[in-house]
Design a protein around this motif. Structure first.
Motif, PDB file in Angstrom:
ATOM      1  N   ALA A   1    -116.177  63.352 -36.391  1.00  0.00           N
ATOM      2  CA  ALA A   1    -116.364  64.916 -37.035  1.00  0.00           C
ATOM      3  C   ALA A   1    -115.361  64.850 -38.456  1.00  0.00           C
ATOM      4  CB  ALA A   1    -114.467  66.274 -36.143  1.00  0.00           C
ATOM      5  N   GLU A   2    -114.687  63.725 -38.798  1.00  0.00           N
ATOM      6  CA  GLU A   2    -114.751  63.657 -40.616  1.00  0.00           C
ATOM      7  C   GLU A   2    -116.188  63.762 -40.999  1.00  0.00           C
ATOM      8  OE1 GLU A   2    -112.358  60.500 -40.739  1.00  0.00           O
ATOM      9  OE2 GLU A   2    -111.017  61.337 -39.732  1.00  0.00           O
ATOM     10  N   THR A   3    -117.429  62.856 -40.598  1.00  0.00           N
ATOM     11  CA  THR A   3    -118.683  63.061 -40.575  1.00  0.00           C
ATOM     12  C   THR A   3    -119.759  64.428 -40.977  1.00  0.00           C
ATOM     13  OG1 THR A   3    -119.641  62.637 -39.027  1.00  0.00           O
ATOM     14  CG2 THR A   3    -118.502  60.390 -40.471  1.00  0.00           C
ATOM     15  N   ASP A   4    -119.060  65.534 -40.557  1.00  0.00           N
ATOM     16  CA  ASP A   4    -119.013  66.396 -40.033  1.00  0.00           C
ATOM     17  C   ASP A   4    -121.513  65.845 -39.830  1.00  0.00           C
ATOM     18  OD1 ASP A   4    -117.737  68.242 -40.919  1.00  0.00           O
ATOM     19  OD2 ASP A   4    -118.445  68.316 -42.720  1.00  0.00           O
ATOM     20  N   LEU A   5    -121.207  65.664 -38.815  1.00  0.00           N
ATOM     21  CA  LEU A   5    -122.725  64.733 -38.170  1.00  0.00           C
ATOM     22  C   LEU A   5    -122.629  65.188 -36.648  1.00  0.00           C
ATOM     23  CD1 LEU A   5    -123.140  61.664 -39.153  1.00  0.00           C
ATOM     24  CD2 LEU A   5    -124.265  62.809 -40.344  1.00  0.00           C
ATOM     25  N   PRO A   6    -123.737  66.461 -36.653  1.00  0.00           N
ATOM     26  CA  PRO A   6    -124.078  67.093 -35.488  1.00  0.00           C
ATOM     27  C   PRO A   6    -124.468  65.339 -34.277  1.00  0.00           C
ATOM     28  CG  PRO A   6    -125.781  67.900 -36.834  1.00  0.00           C
ATOM     29  CD  PRO A   6    -124.842  66.308 -37.207  1.00  0.00           C
ATOM     30  N   HIS A   7    -122.952  66.031 -33.174  1.00  0.00           N
ATOM     31  CA  HIS A   7    -122.476  65.230 -32.075  1.00  0.00           C
ATOM     32  C   HIS A   7    -122.499  65.777 -31.038  1.00  0.00           C
ATOM     33  CE1 HIS A   7    -119.311  66.458 -33.294  1.00  0.00           C
ATOM     34  NE2 HIS A   7    -117.624  65.882 -32.471  1.00  0.00           N
ATOM     35  N   GLU A   8    -123.260  65.308 -30.008  1.00  0.00           N
ATOM     36  CA  GLU A   8    -122.419  65.507 -28.235  1.00  0.00           C
ATOM     37  C   GLU A   8    -122.131  63.949 -27.541  1.00  0.00           C
ATOM     38  OE1 GLU A   8    -125.909  67.387 -26.299  1.00  0.00           O
ATOM     39  OE2 GLU A   8    -126.894  67.978 -28.320  1.00  0.00           O
ATOM     40  N   TRP A   9    -120.655  64.402 -26.843  1.00  0.00           N
ATOM     41  CA  TRP A   9    -120.411  64.021 -25.741  1.00  0.00           C
ATOM     42  C   TRP A   9    -120.932  63.973 -24.653  1.00  0.00           C
ATOM     43  CZ3 TRP A   9    -116.965  60.156 -26.480  1.00  0.00           C
ATOM     44  CH2 TRP A   9    -116.599  59.931 -27.783  1.00  0.00           C
ATOM     45  N   LEU A  10    -120.982  62.951 -23.349  1.00  0.00           N
ATOM     46  CA  LEU A  10    -121.594  63.313 -21.863  1.00  0.00           C
ATOM     47  C   LEU A  10    -120.595  62.337 -21.400  1.00  0.00           C
ATOM     48  CD1 LEU A  10    -123.465  64.345 -20.050  1.00  0.00           C
ATOM     49  CD2 LEU A  10    -124.871  62.169 -20.583  1.00  0.00           C
ATOM     50  N   GLN A  11    -119.451  63.449 -20.361  1.00  0.00           N
ATOM     51  CA  GLN A  11    -119.283  63.289 -19.056  1.00  0.00           C
ATOM     52  C   GLN A  11    -117.455  62.058 -20.435  1.00  0.00           C
ATOM     53  OE1 GLN A  11    -121.829  61.291 -17.217  1.00  0.00           O
ATOM     54  NE2 GLN A  11    -121.846  62.780 -16.361  1.00  0.00           N
ATOM     55  N   GLY A  12    -117.534  62.437 -21.661  1.00  0.00           N
ATOM     56  CA  GLY A  12    -116.628  61.770 -22.531  1.00  0.00           C
ATOM     57  C   GLY A  12    -116.613  60.270 -22.115  1.00  0.00           C
ATOM     58  N   THR A  13    -117.587  59.659 -21.981  1.00  0.00           N
ATOM     59  CA  THR A  13    -118.046  58.646 -22.024  1.00  0.00           C
ATOM     60  C   THR A  13    -119.001  58.202 -23.290  1.00  0.00           C
ATOM     61  OG1 THR A  13    -118.159  58.427 -19.646  1.00  0.00           O
ATOM     62  CG2 THR A  13    -117.233  56.306 -20.550  1.00  0.00           C
ATOM     63  N   TYR A  14    -119.966  59.021 -22.957  1.00  0.00           N
ATOM     64  CA  TYR A  14    -120.772  58.404 -23.359  1.00  0.00           C
ATOM     65  C   TYR A  14    -121.182  59.945 -25.274  1.00  0.00           C
ATOM     66  CZ  TYR A  14    -123.399  56.057 -19.445  1.00  0.00           C
ATOM     67  OH  TYR A  14    -122.977  55.673 -18.550  1.00  0.00           O
ATOM     68  N   LEU A  15    -121.414  59.278 -26.733  1.00  0.00           N
ATOM     69  CA  LEU A  15    -121.669  59.847 -27.729  1.00  0.00           C
ATOM     70  C   LEU A  15    -122.748  60.198 -28.192  1.00  0.00           C
ATOM     71  CD1 LEU A  15    -120.118  61.154 -29.791  1.00  0.00           C
ATOM     72  CD2 LEU A  15    -119.309  59.054 -31.020  1.00  0.00           C
ATOM     73  N   ALA A  16    -123.541  60.872 -28.095  1.00  0.00           N
ATOM     74  CA  ALA A  16    -124.718  61.196 -29.404  1.00  0.00           C
ATOM     75  C   ALA A  16    -124.274  61.294 -30.152  1.00  0.00           C
ATOM     76  CB  ALA A  16    -125.564  60.956 -28.802  1.00  0.00           C
TER      77      ALA A  16
ATOM     78  N   GLY B   1    -131.564  59.424 -44.709  1.00  0.00           N
ATOM     79  CA  GLY B   1    -130.699  59.517 -45.021  1.00  0.00           C
ATOM     80  C   GLY B   1    -129.504  59.673 -45.096  1.00  0.00           C
ATOM     81  N   ALA B   2    -128.863  60.533 -43.574  1.00  0.00           N
ATOM     82  CA  ALA B   2    -127.722  59.793 -43.756  1.00  0.00           C
ATOM     83  C   ALA B   2    -127.636  57.854 -43.131  1.00  0.00           C
ATOM     84  CB  ALA B   2    -127.451  60.243 -42.419  1.00  0.00           C
ATOM     85  N   ASP B   3    -126.230  57.748 -43.830  1.00  0.00           N
ATOM     86  CA  ASP B   3    -125.322  56.632 -43.530  1.00  0.00           C
ATOM     87  C   ASP B   3    -124.290  56.407 -42.522  1.00  0.00           C
ATOM     88  OD1 ASP B   3    -124.873  54.488 -44.432  1.00  0.00           O
ATOM     89  OD2 ASP B   3    -123.830  54.369 -46.330  1.00  0.00           O
ATOM     90  N   PRO B   4    -124.801  55.345 -41.594  1.00  0.00           N
ATOM     91  CA  PRO B   4    -123.614  55.580 -40.615  1.00  0.00           C
ATOM     92  C   PRO B   4    -122.868  53.806 -40.586  1.00  0.00           C
ATOM     93  CG  PRO B   4    -125.638  54.104 -39.817  1.00  0.00           C
ATOM     94  CD  PRO B   4    -126.200  55.117 -41.193  1.00  0.00           C
ATOM     95  N   ALA B   5    -123.010  53.381 -42.049  1.00  0.00           N
ATOM     96  CA  ALA B   5    -122.006  52.614 -42.550  1.00  0.00           C
ATOM     97  C   ALA B   5    -120.565  53.086 -41.979  1.00  0.00           C
ATOM     98  CB  ALA B   5    -121.907  52.198 -44.132  1.00  0.00           C
TER      99      ALA B   5
ATOM    100  N   LEU C   1    -116.857  51.259 -34.541  1.00  0.00           N
ATOM    101  CA  LEU C   1    -117.678  50.370 -33.804  1.00  0.00           C
ATOM    102  C   LEU C   1    -117.259  49.156 -33.317  1.00  0.00           C
ATOM    103  CD1 LEU C   1    -120.330  53.030 -33.599  1.00  0.00           C
ATOM    104  CD2 LEU C   1    -118.614  53.461 -32.278  1.00  0.00           C
ATOM    105  N   GLU C   2    -117.732  48.246 -34.828  1.00  0.00           N
ATOM    106  CA  GLU C   2    -117.351  47.243 -34.484  1.00  0.00           C
ATOM    107  C   GLU C   2    -116.316  46.581 -33.778  1.00  0.00           C
ATOM    108  OE1 GLU C   2    -119.256  44.321 -34.584  1.00  0.00           O
ATOM    109  OE2 GLU C   2    -121.041  46.206 -34.970  1.00  0.00           O
TER     110      GLU C   2
END
Length: 134
Positions: free
Chosen positions: A88-103, A109-113, A119-120
């Protein structure tokens, strides 16, 4: 709505994909695929007579960051809350599925660092798995 065939993983599996029809045979993906490798938001695909994706004919340049929380891991709920807040802080569009999967959509140009750094540590203790697909 169309479907991507996932039967190489499990017989009969399909992923439902929301799309926008461009013309008679081409569709633009309008969702974040959770399980369909090689298909990302805004990619253009063609379908067969069963409404299954037959080919990706134009890549959008978007990538998908996918996360799968380990369902029975003791920290799953805490990790869900942490990840939800960080995304939510990144403002990147995202979706959750069943509370366990995140896309998460990574536009060109988006930097996922920042997210990868979050995540690491849980990935190293097998609390989740993550990947970036293009």
């Amino acid at each position: 709505m169309i479907h991507a065939d996932l039967s190489e993983r499990e017989a009969g599996w399909r992923e439902q994909l929301w799309t926008r029809q461009i013309d008679d045979g081409r569709f633009e993906v309008a969702c974040l695929p959770f399980f369909s490798y090689g298909i990302c938001y805004r990619d253009v695909v063609t379908i067969d007579s069963n409404h299954l994706v037959s080919a990706v004919v134009q890549k959008s340049g978007h990538r998908t960051l996918r996360v799968a929380l380990i369902a029975d891991h003791q920290d799953r709920d805490r990790l869900h809350e942490l990840l939800h807040g960080k995304v939510a802080e990144t403002d990147l569009p995202h979706e959750w599925l069943q509370g366990t999967y995140l896309a998460v959509d990574l536009a060109p140009g988006a930097d996922p660092a920042h997210l990868v750094a979050v995540l690491e540590p849980p990935a190293q203790v097998n609390a989740l798995h993550w990947e970036i697909d293009s």
